[in-house]
Write a protein that holds these residues in place. Structure first.
Motif, short mmCIF file in Angstrom:
data_model
loop_
_atom_site.label_atom_id
_atom_site.label_comp_id
_atom_site.label_asym_id
_atom_site.label_seq_id
_atom_site.Cartn_x
_atom_site.Cartn_y
_atom_site.Cartn_z
N MET A 226 0.82 3.99 -2.93
CA MET A 226 0.48 5.37 -2.61
C MET A 226 1.61 6.32 -3.00
N ARG A 227 2.85 5.89 -2.86
CA ARG A 227 3.99 6.70 -3.26
C ARG A 227 3.96 6.93 -4.78
N TYR B 76 1.25 6.71 -6.71
CA TYR B 76 0.08 7.53 -6.98
C TYR B 76 0.39 9.01 -6.74
N LYS C 222 0.84 -1.20 0.00
CA LYS C 222 0.00 0.00 0.00
C LYS C 222 0.87 1.25 0.00
N GLU C 223 1.93 1.26 0.80
CA GLU C 223 2.83 2.41 0.83
C GLU C 223 3.48 2.64 -0.54
#
Length: 61
Positions: free
Chosen positions: A47-48, A50, A43-44
């Motif tokens: 998200m990075r 994104y 997820k990290e």
């Protein structure tokens, strides 16, 4: 694939054998998100990417 999609062992093996090698996919890709750790790490990473794409798009307009 066997448990989630109902494939036989032979069907699953055939699908895996037909895939392009991971390193070749990575070489042809613009972005690579590694999924070899925890769901939280994935997820990290996502998200990075994104955030980076969002910032890049904002600066192009």
């Amino acid at each position: 694939m066997i448990a989630t999609r109902g494939y036989t062992r032979d069907e699953a093996a055939a699908r895996l054998a037909a895939q392009m090698p991971v390193l070749e996919k990575a070489e042809k890709s613009d972005f690579v998100v590694t999924n070899d750790s925890t769901p939280e790490h994935l997820k990290e990473e996502a998200m990075r990417l994104y955030a980076w794409l969002k910032e890049r798009t904002k600066n192009e307009h």
